[in-house]
Motif scaffolding. Structure first.
Motif, PDB file in Angstrom:
ATOM      1  N   ASP A   8       0.877  -1.169   0.000  1.00 16.97           N
ATOM      2  CA  ASP A   8       0.000   0.000   0.000  1.00 16.97           C
ATOM      3  C   ASP A   8       0.913   1.217   0.000  1.00 16.97           C
ATOM      4  OD1 ASP A   8      -2.341   1.635   0.368  1.00 16.97           O
ATOM      5  OD2 ASP A   8      -1.793   1.787   2.483  1.00 16.97           O
ATOM      6  N   ASN A   9       0.377   2.377  -0.312  1.00 16.17           N
ATOM      7  CA  ASN A   9       1.198   3.594  -0.291  1.00 16.17           C
ATOM      8  C   ASN A   9       1.755   3.886   1.100  1.00 16.17           C
ATOM      9  OD1 ASN A   9       0.153   3.675  -2.837  1.00 16.17           O
ATOM     10  ND2 ASN A   9      -0.814   5.676  -2.648  1.00 16.17           N
ATOM     11  N   THR A  10       1.016   3.518   2.136  1.00 15.50           N
ATOM     12  CA  THR A  10       1.452   3.788   3.507  1.00 15.50           C
ATOM     13  C   THR A  10       2.378   2.675   3.971  1.00 15.50           C
ATOM     14  OG1 THR A  10      -0.664   4.877   3.956  1.00 15.50           O
ATOM     15  CG2 THR A  10       0.683   4.272   5.849  1.00 15.50           C
ATOM     16  N   PRO A  11       3.608   3.006   4.355  1.00 18.36           N
ATOM     17  CA  PRO A  11       4.601   1.982   4.684  1.00 18.36           C
ATOM     18  C   PRO A  11       4.467   1.445   6.104  1.00 18.36           C
ATOM     19  CG  PRO A  11       5.587   4.151   4.885  1.00 18.36           C
ATOM     20  CD  PRO A  11       4.174   4.366   4.394  1.00 18.36           C
ATOM     21  N   PHE A  15       9.116  -3.580   5.800  1.00 20.40           N
ATOM     22  CA  PHE A  15       8.581  -3.898   4.479  1.00 20.40           C
ATOM     23  C   PHE A  15       9.139  -2.932   3.435  1.00 20.40           C
ATOM     24  CE2 PHE A  15       5.403  -5.434   7.458  1.00 20.40           C
ATOM     25  CZ  PHE A  15       5.115  -6.696   6.961  1.00 20.40           C
ATOM     26  N   ILE A  16       9.255  -3.419   2.197  1.00 15.11           N
ATOM     27  CA  ILE A  16       9.533  -2.531   1.068  1.00 15.11           C
ATOM     28  C   ILE A  16       8.210  -1.895   0.664  1.00 15.11           C
ATOM     29  CG2 ILE A  16      10.323  -2.381  -1.317  1.00 15.11           C
ATOM     30  CD1 ILE A  16      12.081  -4.764  -0.831  1.00 15.11           C
ATOM     31  N   ASN A  17       8.265  -0.623   0.336  1.00 20.71           N
ATOM     32  CA  ASN A  17       7.020   0.085   0.061  1.00 20.71           C
ATOM     33  C   ASN A  17       7.192   1.004  -1.144  1.00 20.71           C
ATOM     34  OD1 ASN A  17       4.286   0.850   1.416  1.00 20.71           O
ATOM     35  ND2 ASN A  17       5.190   2.794   0.778  1.00 20.71           N
ATOM     36  N   ASP A  18       6.179   1.075  -1.979  1.00 20.39           N
ATOM     37  CA  ASP A  18       6.148   2.076  -3.035  1.00 20.39           C
ATOM     38  C   ASP A  18       4.705   2.418  -3.355  1.00 20.39           C
ATOM     39  OD1 ASP A  18       5.312  -0.144  -4.437  1.00 20.39           O
ATOM     40  OD2 ASP A  18       6.943  -0.144  -5.879  1.00 20.39           O
ATOM     41  N   TRP A  19       4.495   3.277  -4.344  1.00 21.90           N
ATOM     42  CA  TRP A  19       3.147   3.670  -4.737  1.00 21.90           C
ATOM     43  C   TRP A  19       2.524   2.505  -5.487  1.00 21.90           C
ATOM     44  CZ3 TRP A  19       0.132   8.168  -4.228  1.00 21.90           C
ATOM     45  CH2 TRP A  19      -1.037   8.183  -5.002  1.00 21.90           C
ATOM     46  N   GLY A  20       1.571   1.850  -4.877  1.00 29.69           N
ATOM     47  CA  GLY A  20       0.938   0.715  -5.533  1.00 29.69           C
ATOM     48  C   GLY A  20      -0.051   0.032  -4.602  1.00 29.69           C
ATOM     49  N   TRP A  21      -0.593  -1.079  -5.074  1.00 31.80           N
ATOM     50  CA  TRP A  21      -1.626  -1.784  -4.319  1.00 31.80           C
ATOM     51  C   TRP A  21      -1.609  -3.250  -4.685  1.00 31.80           C
ATOM     52  CZ3 TRP A  21      -4.338  -1.674  -0.182  1.00 31.80           C
ATOM     53  CH2 TRP A  21      -5.586  -2.316  -0.053  1.00 31.80           C
ATOM     54  N   ALA A 177     -20.848   4.991   2.678  1.00 27.16           N
ATOM     55  CA  ALA A 177     -21.165   4.673   4.067  1.00 27.16           C
ATOM     56  C   ALA A 177     -22.580   4.131   4.221  1.00 27.16           C
ATOM     57  CB  ALA A 177     -20.974   5.900   4.948  1.00 27.16           C
ATOM     58  N   GLU A 178     -23.470   4.503   3.302  1.00 26.56           N
ATOM     59  CA  GLU A 178     -24.845   4.013   3.353  1.00 26.56           C
ATOM     60  C   GLU A 178     -24.953   2.536   2.997  1.00 26.56           C
ATOM     61  OE1 GLU A 178     -27.072   6.488   0.750  1.00 26.56           O
ATOM     62  OE2 GLU A 178     -26.965   8.261   2.054  1.00 26.56           O
ATOM     63  N   ILE A 179     -23.956   2.026   2.259  1.00 23.12           N
ATOM     64  CA  ILE A 179     -24.056   0.647   1.761  1.00 23.12           C
ATOM     65  C   ILE A 179     -22.898  -0.233   2.244  1.00 23.12           C
ATOM     66  CG2 ILE A 179     -25.428   1.217  -0.274  1.00 23.12           C
ATOM     67  CD1 ILE A 179     -22.871   1.260  -1.926  1.00 23.12           C
ATOM     68  N   ALA A 180     -22.070   0.282   3.162  1.00 22.77           N
ATOM     69  CA  ALA A 180     -20.935  -0.500   3.671  1.00 22.77           C
ATOM     70  C   ALA A 180     -20.878  -0.426   5.184  1.00 22.77           C
ATOM     71  CB  ALA A 180     -19.623   0.015   3.074  1.00 22.77           C
ATOM     72  N   GLU A 181     -20.702  -1.579   5.812  1.00 21.62           N
ATOM     73  CA  GLU A 181     -20.598  -1.638   7.271  1.00 21.62           C
ATOM     74  C   GLU A 181     -19.239  -1.122   7.746  1.00 21.62           C
ATOM     75  OE1 GLU A 181     -21.189  -4.937  10.866  1.00 21.62           O
ATOM     76  OE2 GLU A 181     -21.320  -5.544   8.759  1.00 21.62           O
ATOM     77  N   PHE A 182     -18.181  -1.491   7.009  1.00 15.80           N
ATOM     78  CA  PHE A 182     -16.832  -1.037   7.328  1.00 15.80           C
ATOM     79  C   PHE A 182     -16.156  -0.521   6.067  1.00 15.80           C
ATOM     80  CE2 PHE A 182     -17.709  -4.253  10.610  1.00 15.80           C
ATOM     81  CZ  PHE A 182     -17.468  -3.497  11.751  1.00 15.80           C
ATOM     82  N   ILE A 183     -15.279   0.481   6.234  1.00 14.57           N
ATOM     83  CA  ILE A 183     -14.633   1.144   5.107  1.00 14.57           C
ATOM     84  C   ILE A 183     -13.129   1.228   5.383  1.00 14.57           C
ATOM     85  CG2 ILE A 183     -14.480   3.277   3.753  1.00 14.57           C
ATOM     86  CD1 ILE A 183     -17.376   3.864   4.584  1.00 14.57           C
ATOM     87  N   ALA A 184     -12.335   0.713   4.454  1.00 18.25           N
ATOM     88  CA  ALA A 184     -10.873   0.722   4.606  1.00 18.25           C
ATOM     89  C   ALA A 184     -10.245   1.438   3.419  1.00 18.25           C
ATOM     90  CB  ALA A 184     -10.337  -0.697   4.717  1.00 18.25           C
ATOM     91  N   PRO A 185     -10.124   2.767   3.490  1.00 14.60           N
ATOM     92  CA  PRO A 185      -9.515   3.519   2.380  1.00 14.60           C
ATOM     93  C   PRO A 185      -8.008   3.279   2.337  1.00 14.60           C
ATOM     94  CG  PRO A 185     -10.563   4.988   4.009  1.00 14.60           C
ATOM     95  CD  PRO A 185     -10.475   3.630   4.609  1.00 14.60           C
ATOM     96  N   ALA A 186      -7.476   3.026   1.155  1.00 15.87           N
ATOM     97  CA  ALA A 186      -6.050   2.742   1.015  1.00 15.87           C
ATOM     98  C   ALA A 186      -5.537   3.341  -0.295  1.00 15.87           C
ATOM     99  CB  ALA A 186      -5.826   1.230   1.050  1.00 15.87           C
ATOM    100  N   HIS A 187      -4.280   3.028  -0.607  1.00 17.15           N
ATOM    101  CA  HIS A 187      -3.652   3.399  -1.877  1.00 17.15           C
ATOM    102  C   HIS A 187      -3.916   4.863  -2.246  1.00 17.15           C
ATOM    103  CE1 HIS A 187      -1.877   3.079  -5.758  1.00 17.15           C
ATOM    104  NE2 HIS A 187      -2.997   2.917  -6.433  1.00 17.15           N
ATOM    105  N   CYS A 188      -4.717   5.108  -3.275  1.00 12.95           N
ATOM    106  CA  CYS A 188      -4.917   6.460  -3.804  1.00 12.95           C
ATOM    107  C   CYS A 188      -6.101   7.183  -3.167  1.00 12.95           C
ATOM    108  CB  CYS A 188      -5.105   6.394  -5.312  1.00 12.95           C
ATOM    109  SG  CYS A 188      -6.519   5.371  -5.811  1.00 12.95           S
ATOM    110  N   SER A 189      -6.558   6.731  -2.018  1.00  6.24           N
ATOM    111  CA  SER A 189      -7.710   7.386  -1.384  1.00  6.24           C
ATOM    112  C   SER A 189      -7.362   8.795  -0.921  1.00  6.24           C
ATOM    113  CB  SER A 189      -8.203   6.561  -0.191  1.00  6.24           C
ATOM    114  OG  SER A 189      -8.612   5.275  -0.610  1.00  6.24           O
ATOM    115  N   GLY A 190      -6.145   8.978  -0.422  1.00  9.99           N
ATOM    116  CA  GLY A 190      -5.711  10.291   0.036  1.00  9.99           C
ATOM    117  C   GLY A 190      -5.966  10.492   1.520  1.00  9.99           C
ATOM    118  N   ARG A 209      -2.415  -0.598   5.970  1.00 11.77           N
ATOM    119  CA  ARG A 209      -1.145  -0.150   5.391  1.00 11.77           C
ATOM    120  C   ARG A 209      -0.395  -1.381   4.913  1.00 11.77           C
ATOM    121  NH1 ARG A 209       1.945   3.200   8.706  1.00 11.77           N
ATOM    122  NH2 ARG A 209       0.014   4.049   9.597  1.00 11.77           N
ATOM    123  N   THR A 210       0.774  -1.185   4.320  1.00 10.02           N
ATOM    124  CA  THR A 210       1.583  -2.324   3.904  1.00 10.02           C
ATOM    125  C   THR A 210       1.820  -3.260   5.098  1.00 10.02           C
ATOM    126  OG1 THR A 210       2.731  -0.968   2.265  1.00 10.02           O
ATOM    127  CG2 THR A 210       3.797  -3.025   2.910  1.00 10.02           C
TER     128      THR A 210
END
Length: 216
Positions: A8-11, A15-21, A177-190, A209-210
């Motif tokens: 994930d973008n967040t290291p 782990f090795i980390n870069d921009w990706g998913w 949020a209306e249609i998801a019980e849990f939300i995990a924003p990652a990568h390019c979410s910002g 995160r990674t």
């Protein structure tokens, strides 16, 4: 089902980390969703996690952007001939690319949204806790991709939506949020989107995160 974030973008330390998913999903079926930019990232991080990336049942590519398909050359060496479900527009040597056009069931308990706008798809996975939706970059909209998965699978709500949301608007996140019980924003979410979900829907927010491992 277990979801392991291979990159994930967040290291994370170690782990090795870069921009990706890239996510390894292990449950009734064992498959890779997206493959980051570089095979060495997947190789190193899977070793740290004690995981083998051999013997996959299939793989999924959300869309043909390099930060999602770059590592599939490495995956192909470990799994020659592996089926790769992807939107039209590309191919990877030694993988058997199955073009995804319309919404439907990939295999028992796993659905594709179909290539929205002819460009990107997501998958929904049936688990004991409910439907888990995995997205790549959500260029067509994370809410649209999730709704397409719900419609084809027959579920009314997603248990978890995880992946890149492509810098979504607050309105998009509210709809999600209306249609998801849990939300995990990652990568390019910002960072802004993550902060908004954490603040507005603290009971729904899941940080990843990674190296993160989620048991569903």
């Amino acid at each position: 089902m277990r979801l392991t974030i291979l990159n994930d973008n967040t290291p994370s330390r170690g782990f090795i980390n870069d921009w990706g998913w890239s996510v390894l999903a292990e449950g009734r079926h064992r498959f890779l969703f997206d493959a980051d930019t570089r095979g060495e990232v997947l190789a190193h991080n899977s070793r740290v996690l004690g995981l083998s990336l051999k013997n996959l049942d299939f793989a999924v590519l959300s869309h043909w952007h390099y930060d999602h398909y770059g590592g599939f050359e490495y995956i192909a060496k470990l799994n020659p001939g592996l089926r790769l479900y992807a939107p039209p527009g590309g191919r990877i040597e030694e993988l058997s690319v199955v073009e995804v056009h319309s919404a439907g069931e990939i295999t028992d308990g796993i659905w594709t949204s179909g290539a929205l706008d002819g460009f990107e798809h997501a998958v929904g996975v049936e688990t004991p806790s409910g439907l888990v939706v995995i997205v790549g970059c959500s260029h067509p909209g994370v809410d649209r991709l999730t709704k397409a998965i719900l419609e084809v699978s027959g579920y009314e709500q997603a248990h978890l939506v995880i992946g890149g949301f492509h810098y979504p608007s607050r309105r998009t996140l509210d709809r999600l949020a209306e249609i998801a019980e849990f939300i995990a924003p990652a990568h390019c979410s910002g960072d802004e989107a993550k902060a908004y979900v954490r603040r507005r829907y603290p009971e729904k927010f899941v940080e990843v995160r990674t190296g993160s491992v989620l048991e569903v």
